[in-house]
Scaffold this active site. Structure first.
Site, PDB file in Angstrom:
ATOM      1  N   ASP A   1      -5.549   2.548  -3.610  1.00 36.52           N
ATOM      2  CA  ASP A   1      -6.734   2.417  -2.772  1.00 36.52           C
ATOM      3  C   ASP A   1      -6.918   3.632  -1.853  1.00 36.52           C
ATOM      4  OD1 ASP A   1      -4.688   1.887  -0.966  1.00 36.52           O
ATOM      5  OD2 ASP A   1      -5.608   0.065  -0.150  1.00 36.52           O
TER       6      ASP A   1
ATOM      7  N   ASP B   1      -0.910   1.237  -4.638  1.00 30.83           N
ATOM      8  CA  ASP B   1      -1.914   0.259  -5.059  1.00 30.83           C
ATOM      9  C   ASP B   1      -3.270   0.903  -5.311  1.00 30.83           C
ATOM     10  OD1 ASP B   1      -2.331   0.654  -2.286  1.00 30.83           O
ATOM     11  OD2 ASP B   1      -3.308  -1.293  -2.096  1.00 30.83           O
TER      12      ASP B   1
ATOM     13  N   SER C   1       0.826  -1.202   0.000  1.00 35.81           N
ATOM     14  CA  SER C   1       0.000   0.000   0.000  1.00 35.81           C
ATOM     15  C   SER C   1       0.863   1.256   0.000  1.00 35.81           C
ATOM     16  CB  SER C   1      -0.965  -0.038   1.185  1.00 35.81           C
ATOM     17  OG  SER C   1      -1.907   1.010   1.103  1.00 35.81           O
TER      18      SER C   1
END
Length: 539
Positions: free
Chosen positions: A289, A287, A136
């Site tokens: 998100d 990533d 992440s």
């Protein structure tokens, strides 16, 4: 044979790396196995049992194979995605070969792909599970391994505990780097653009304000997976992609850390925005998100916090959907997310449900209500820059959040306002909230002990440690119907609160604050007082 000697015997590269280390570094790499927890596995890359490498990835994947063999019916299948980090593709291919070697069908993306697309792909491809290789927003030296269930949701504890048991039952096995799975390689199928196309079609259905405006946007994917999906979802708007951070780069060479929560991550994008007269900056993490937003206000740019962006998005969505929210419309947030969003939700007649930190709990609620019809999911978000405006995925999604942020900024610009102006209007309506996250980094074995000791001291002190505190909620006892988690929340009479929580993915103790005041100045003064008292318990 010692653990160190065993690892040196695995292959020559591993042996050379380990023998070059000093005593302290060897201790850190061998004092424990890299933990596979409820959020999967995340750690620094390198040789040794307390690091991310092909051996620890293969071990975790053997456990995943055992888990789905015991829980899924029929042909077992797993879809695998990976981000732009160093070794992400290698780890994804290692996991694919391991699963195929255990007779599972594997769908492996043929290029890097955002985490929310992986979450969507699990249900789209009707898989038993999903796996994404990513750390992440962590610094460049990290990588990670996240597992998703058949609904595209990260595993909540009651299921994750079973997977953890399966992983812990496995040993590190030699030969992983040169493993030959023979004819079983046919079980690995590459996934192309079809899934991304289907994902973007679902995201487009969430649009509420497609109207044109002269809004100018600078977008940066921070060298991650968002470049293609976000550019596609923003087609038709005036978007400049920051060239210095456009392409994948596992070293994240233009930033200290690829984390849109941190102001300096967007410095280059803000500089570009100033040079071309842009109105907003949007940045997504590796990533894709999480999303960070900076807004032009006067001659400079204001970086919105995760709480502020979440509150603005919620109000914007409800403004346009208030007459078609469905039965028992519900907003889902977490116990450490600022209080402004809850006030906004209630003003539109929505219920608010609180979960523990971790988007898996929000995803769990979506799955639960989808089956029962008890509630209608409207929006979910966390203070850590993660938002999900629809049920197309079961994890936070910076692609849909980018689309709606652009629409929101365009709407307010057509009204002669900025997002900061809109935020100030929310404060006038609901009260001023000053939200803050203070992160204390405590690495290694000593750091881990210090985090434990700090939480123990805070528990012993209780409400007496903070003047005006009327209640302490200790979530380690499993209160309010939630699973047990090591979180302390100090509640004040006016609804303000502070919380302490060890990170589940990084060597950090996180301190959260949501302080209500008459204005920004009074709230900030009070927040600093509370923060210093809590820091004194740590140092």
């Amino acid at each position: 044979m010692t653990d160190f000697e065993f690892w040196c015997s695995l292959d020559s590269e591993t042996a050379a790396e380990l023998r070059s280390l000093d005593k302290k570094e060897i201790e850190d790499r061998f004092y424990k196995n890299l933990e596979f927890g409820t959020g999967g596995m995340r750690g620094k890359m390198g040789a040794g049992p307390n690091r991310m490498n092909v051996y620890t990835v293969a071990r975790a994947t053997e456990g995943l194979a055992d888990y789905i063999n015991g829980t899924a019916a029929g042909q077992k299948s797993v879809v695998i995605a990976y981000d732009s980090r160093n070794n992400s593709r290698l780890f994804a291919e290692t996991a694919a070969r391991t699963l195929a070697g255990r007779n599972a069908k594997v769908y492996l993306f043929d290029t890097l792909m955002p985490t929310p697309v992986l979450s969507f792909a699990v249900r789209y491809l009707k898989c038993s599970a999903g796996l994404v290789i990513t750390a992440s927003h962590n610094p460049r030296e990290y990588n990670g391994y996240k597992v998703y269930d058949e609904n595209g949701c990260q595993l909540v504890p009651k299921y994750a505990d079973k997977l953890i048991d399966c992983v812990n039952a496995e040993d590190i096995k030699p030969g992983v780097k040169n493993a030959d799975i023979g004819g079983k390689a046919e079980l690995i199928e590459k996934v192309g653009s079809e899934v991304l196309d289907a994902f973007l079609n679902e995201v487009k259905k969430l649009s509420v304000y497609p109207d044109k405006s002269d809004l100018k946007i600078v977008y940066t994917p921070l060298h991650g997976t968002g470049n293609i999906p976000v550019r596609r979802i923003l087609e038709g708007r005036d978007v400049t992609v920051l060239p210095e951070q456009e392409m994948p780069d596992g070293n994240f060479s233009t930033v200290r850390s690829p984390n849109p929560e941190e102001k300096d991550a967007l410095d280059l994008a803000v500089k570009k925005a100033k040079s071309i007269g842009a109105d907003i900056v949007i940045g997504t993490d590796p990533d894709c998100d999480r999303i960070g937003v900076a807004v032009k206000q006067g001659d400079d740019f204001t970086l919105l916090s995760g709480n502020q962006t979440g509150a603005l998005l919620l109000d914007f969505i409800l403004k346009f959907k208030k007459d078609r929210l469905g039965d028992a419309p519900t907003v889902v947030t977490t116990i450490v997310t600022g209080a402004l969003g809850a006030e906004i939700a209630k003003s539109y007649g929505c219920d608010v449900v609180y979960t523990l930190t971790g988007f898996k709990y929000i995803g769990e609620k979506i799955c639960e209500w989808e089956k029962s019809g008890e509630r209608t999911y409207v929006f979910g978000y966390e203070e850590s820059y993660g938002y999900l405006p629809g049920a197309h995925a079961r994890d936070k999604d910076a692609v849909s959040a980018s689309m709606l942020t652009a629409e929101m900024a365009a709407y307010y610009k057509n009204e002669g306002k900025t997002l900061v102006d809109a935020l100030n209007e929310l404060y006038e309506k609901c009260g001023y909230y000053c939200d803050r996250l203070e992160t204390v980094v405590l690495e290694g074995k000593e750091g881990s002990e210090k985090i434990k000791q700090s939480m123990q001291r805070l528990r012993l002190a209780g409400a007496d440690c903070l003047k005006g505190c009327v209640n302490v909620e200790d979530y380690s006892e499993g209160i309010k119907g939630l699973p047990k988690e090591n979180v302390l929340k100090f509640i004040f009479a006016d609804g303000s609160w502070a919380a302490a929580r060890p990170s589940g993915t990084e060597p950090k103790l996180k301190l959260y604050f949501s302080v209500k005041g008459q204005n920004e100045q009074t709230a900030l003064v009070r927040l600093e007082e509370i923060k210093q008292i809590l820091l004194d318990f740590i140092y």
